[in-house]
Write a protein that holds these residues in place. Structure first.
Motif, PDB file in Angstrom:
ATOM      1  N   ALA A  60      -4.436 -25.334  -7.306  1.00 18.42           N
ATOM      2  CA  ALA A  60      -3.726 -26.422  -7.968  1.00 18.42           C
ATOM      3  C   ALA A  60      -4.043 -27.751  -7.288  1.00 18.42           C
ATOM      4  CB  ALA A  60      -2.228 -26.169  -7.938  1.00 18.42           C
ATOM      5  N   ALA A  61      -4.275 -28.759  -8.102  1.00 17.39           N
ATOM      6  CA  ALA A  61      -4.619 -30.077  -7.573  1.00 17.39           C
ATOM      7  C   ALA A  61      -3.431 -31.026  -7.665  1.00 17.39           C
ATOM      8  CB  ALA A  61      -5.797 -30.658  -8.339  1.00 17.39           C
ATOM      9  N   SER A  62      -3.345 -31.888  -6.684  1.00 13.36           N
ATOM     10  CA  SER A  62      -2.365 -32.978  -6.730  1.00 13.36           C
ATOM     11  C   SER A  62      -3.071 -34.268  -6.338  1.00 13.36           C
ATOM     12  CB  SER A  62      -1.202 -32.708  -5.772  1.00 13.36           C
ATOM     13  OG  SER A  62      -1.667 -32.607  -4.434  1.00 13.36           O
ATOM     14  N   GLY A  63      -2.546 -35.375  -6.855  1.00 15.39           N
ATOM     15  CA  GLY A  63      -3.118 -36.662  -6.500  1.00 15.39           C
ATOM     16  C   GLY A  63      -4.319 -37.085  -7.315  1.00 15.39           C
ATOM     17  N   ILE A  64      -4.670 -36.299  -8.337  1.00 17.44           N
ATOM     18  CA  ILE A  64      -5.807 -36.648  -9.195  1.00 17.44           C
ATOM     19  C   ILE A  64      -5.278 -37.323 -10.446  1.00 17.44           C
ATOM     20  CG2 ILE A  64      -7.687 -35.763 -10.625  1.00 17.44           C
ATOM     21  CD1 ILE A  64      -8.080 -33.531  -8.618  1.00 17.44           C
ATOM     22  N   ILE A  65      -5.747 -38.541 -10.705  1.00 21.28           N
ATOM     23  CA  ILE A  65      -5.246 -39.274 -11.869  1.00 21.28           C
ATOM     24  C   ILE A  65      -6.284 -39.368 -12.976  1.00 21.28           C
ATOM     25  CG2 ILE A  65      -3.637 -40.597 -10.462  1.00 21.28           C
ATOM     26  CD1 ILE A  65      -5.588 -42.954 -10.628  1.00 21.28           C
ATOM     27  N   PHE A  66      -7.536 -39.032 -12.676  1.00 21.62           N
ATOM     28  CA  PHE A  66      -8.579 -39.077 -13.689  1.00 21.62           C
ATOM     29  C   PHE A  66      -8.795 -37.689 -14.261  1.00 21.62           C
ATOM     30  CE2 PHE A  66      -9.531 -43.394 -13.078  1.00 21.62           C
ATOM     31  CZ  PHE A  66      -9.552 -43.673 -11.713  1.00 21.62           C
ATOM     32  N   SER A  67      -9.578 -37.615 -15.316  1.00 25.22           N
ATOM     33  CA  SER A  67      -9.814 -36.322 -15.949  1.00 25.22           C
ATOM     34  C   SER A  67     -10.711 -35.463 -15.061  1.00 25.22           C
ATOM     35  CB  SER A  67     -10.456 -36.509 -17.320  1.00 25.22           C
ATOM     36  OG  SER A  67     -11.698 -37.169 -17.199  1.00 25.22           O
ATOM     37  N   ILE A  68     -10.429 -34.168 -15.099  1.00 18.41           N
ATOM     38  CA  ILE A  68     -11.194 -33.212 -14.319  1.00 18.41           C
ATOM     39  C   ILE A  68     -12.261 -32.614 -15.218  1.00 18.41           C
ATOM     40  CG2 ILE A  68     -11.117 -31.126 -12.926  1.00 18.41           C
ATOM     41  CD1 ILE A  68      -8.113 -31.756 -12.456  1.00 18.41           C
ATOM     42  N   ASN A  69     -13.497 -32.761 -14.825  1.00 23.64           N
ATOM     43  CA  ASN A  69     -14.584 -32.242 -15.630  1.00 23.64           C
ATOM     44  C   ASN A  69     -14.736 -30.750 -15.363  1.00 23.64           C
ATOM     45  OD1 ASN A  69     -16.784 -31.943 -17.248  1.00 23.64           O
ATOM     46  ND2 ASN A  69     -18.190 -33.074 -15.952  1.00 23.64           N
ATOM     47  N   THR A  70     -15.549 -30.401 -14.419  1.00 24.31           N
ATOM     48  CA  THR A  70     -15.779 -28.997 -14.105  1.00 24.31           C
ATOM     49  C   THR A  70     -14.825 -28.517 -13.017  1.00 24.31           C
ATOM     50  OG1 THR A  70     -18.114 -29.123 -14.698  1.00 24.31           O
ATOM     51  CG2 THR A  70     -17.459 -27.355 -13.204  1.00 24.31           C
ATOM     52  N   MET A  71     -14.327 -27.310 -13.212  1.00 20.43           N
ATOM     53  CA  MET A  71     -13.592 -26.592 -12.173  1.00 20.43           C
ATOM     54  C   MET A  71     -14.401 -25.335 -11.867  1.00 20.43           C
ATOM     55  SD  MET A  71      -9.674 -26.716 -13.525  1.00 20.43           S
ATOM     56  CE  MET A  71      -8.811 -28.238 -13.893  1.00 20.43           C
ATOM     57  N   ALA A  72     -14.408 -24.928 -10.627  1.00 20.32           N
ATOM     58  CA  ALA A  72     -15.233 -23.778 -10.275  1.00 20.32           C
ATOM     59  C   ALA A  72     -14.692 -23.083  -9.041  1.00 20.32           C
ATOM     60  CB  ALA A  72     -16.678 -24.213 -10.033  1.00 20.32           C
ATOM     61  N   TRP A  73     -15.194 -21.868  -8.858  1.00 19.54           N
ATOM     62  CA  TRP A  73     -14.939 -21.097  -7.654  1.00 19.54           C
ATOM     63  C   TRP A  73     -16.286 -20.783  -6.991  1.00 19.54           C
ATOM     64  CZ3 TRP A  73     -10.233 -20.260  -5.577  1.00 19.54           C
ATOM     65  CH2 TRP A  73      -9.120 -20.434  -6.392  1.00 19.54           C
ATOM     66  N   TYR A  74     -16.324 -20.977  -5.689  1.00 22.61           N
ATOM     67  CA  TYR A  74     -17.461 -20.603  -4.867  1.00 22.61           C
ATOM     68  C   TYR A  74     -16.973 -19.601  -3.823  1.00 22.61           C
ATOM     69  CZ  TYR A  74     -20.272 -24.517  -6.652  1.00 22.61           C
ATOM     70  OH  TYR A  74     -20.999 -25.376  -7.446  1.00 22.61           O
ATOM     71  N   ARG A  75     -17.907 -18.911  -3.210  1.00 25.81           N
ATOM     72  CA  ARG A  75     -17.522 -18.035  -2.105  1.00 25.81           C
ATOM     73  C   ARG A  75     -18.600 -18.050  -1.034  1.00 25.81           C
ATOM     74  NH1 ARG A  75     -17.852 -12.101  -5.118  1.00 25.81           N
ATOM     75  NH2 ARG A  75     -20.141 -11.973  -5.282  1.00 25.81           N
ATOM     76  N   GLN A  76     -18.144 -17.757   0.165  1.00 24.10           N
ATOM     77  CA  GLN A  76     -19.052 -17.744   1.303  1.00 24.10           C
ATOM     78  C   GLN A  76     -18.704 -16.570   2.202  1.00 24.10           C
ATOM     79  OE1 GLN A  76     -19.144 -21.393   3.584  1.00 24.10           O
ATOM     80  NE2 GLN A  76     -21.172 -20.918   4.395  1.00 24.10           N
ATOM     81  N   ALA A  77     -19.643 -15.646   2.321  1.00 23.63           N
ATOM     82  CA  ALA A  77     -19.491 -14.508   3.215  1.00 23.63           C
ATOM     83  C   ALA A  77     -20.034 -14.893   4.593  1.00 23.63           C
ATOM     84  CB  ALA A  77     -20.241 -13.307   2.670  1.00 23.63           C
TER      85      ALA A  77
END
Length: 118
Positions: free
Chosen positions: A23-40
Motif C-alpha cells: 500500500a502506498a501513501s503520500g502519492i498524489i499523482f496517478s500510478i502507472n505501473t505497479m509490479a512485484w520483484y524478488r531477489q534471492a
C-alpha cells in the motif's frame, strides 16, 4: 513523503499459498505501473509480475499459472496472490510503483521475506 508498505510475507510449506500486499501513501499523482520483484540470496532482483493502469498484466515464466497480480487504484495498493509455492520461490519480494507526475518517479517497498519450506 512517499511510502510503500508491504505485508503478507512469511514461512509456508511447498504447495501452499501466500498473498502479498503493498500500500502506498503520500502519492498524489496517478500510478502507472505497479509490479512485484524478488531477489534471492546471491542473485539479482528480477521481475515477478507487473500490472499497468489499464489492467494489463505480465508474468515471469516461472510463476505463470501460479501467481496473480492485481491492483486497487482507490486504495493505491497492489496484491500478489501466490499459489502452489515452490522452494525456488524463496526470496525477498519488493513492490514497485511507477508514478507519472510531469517527471517519472520510481518507488520501492522495503521488501518482505517469503520462505518456502519442504
Amino acid at each position: 513523503q512517499v511510502q510503500l508498505v508491504e505485508s503478507g510475507g512469511g514461512l509456508v510449506q511447498a504447495g501452499g499459498s501466500l498473498r502479498l500486499s503493498c500500500a502506498a501513501s503520500g502519492i498524489i499523482f496517478s500510478i502507472n505501473t505497479m509490479a512485484w520483484y524478488r531477489q534471492a540470496p546471491g542473485k539479482q532482483r528480477d521481475l515477478v509480475a507487473g500490472i499497468t493502469s489499464g489492467g494489463s498484466t505480465n508474468y515471469a515464466d516461472s510463476v505463470k499459472g501460479r501467481f496473480t497480480i492485481s491492483r486497487d487504484n482507490t486504495k493505491k495498493t497492489v496484491y500478489l496472490q501466490m499459489n502452489s509455492l515452490k522452494l525456488e520461490d524463496t526470496a525477498v519480494y519488493y513492490c514497485y510503483f511507477q508514478v507519472m507526475g510531469g517527471l517519472r518517479h520510481d518507488y520501492w517497498g522495503q521488501g518482505t521475506q517469503v520462505t518456502v519450506s519442504s
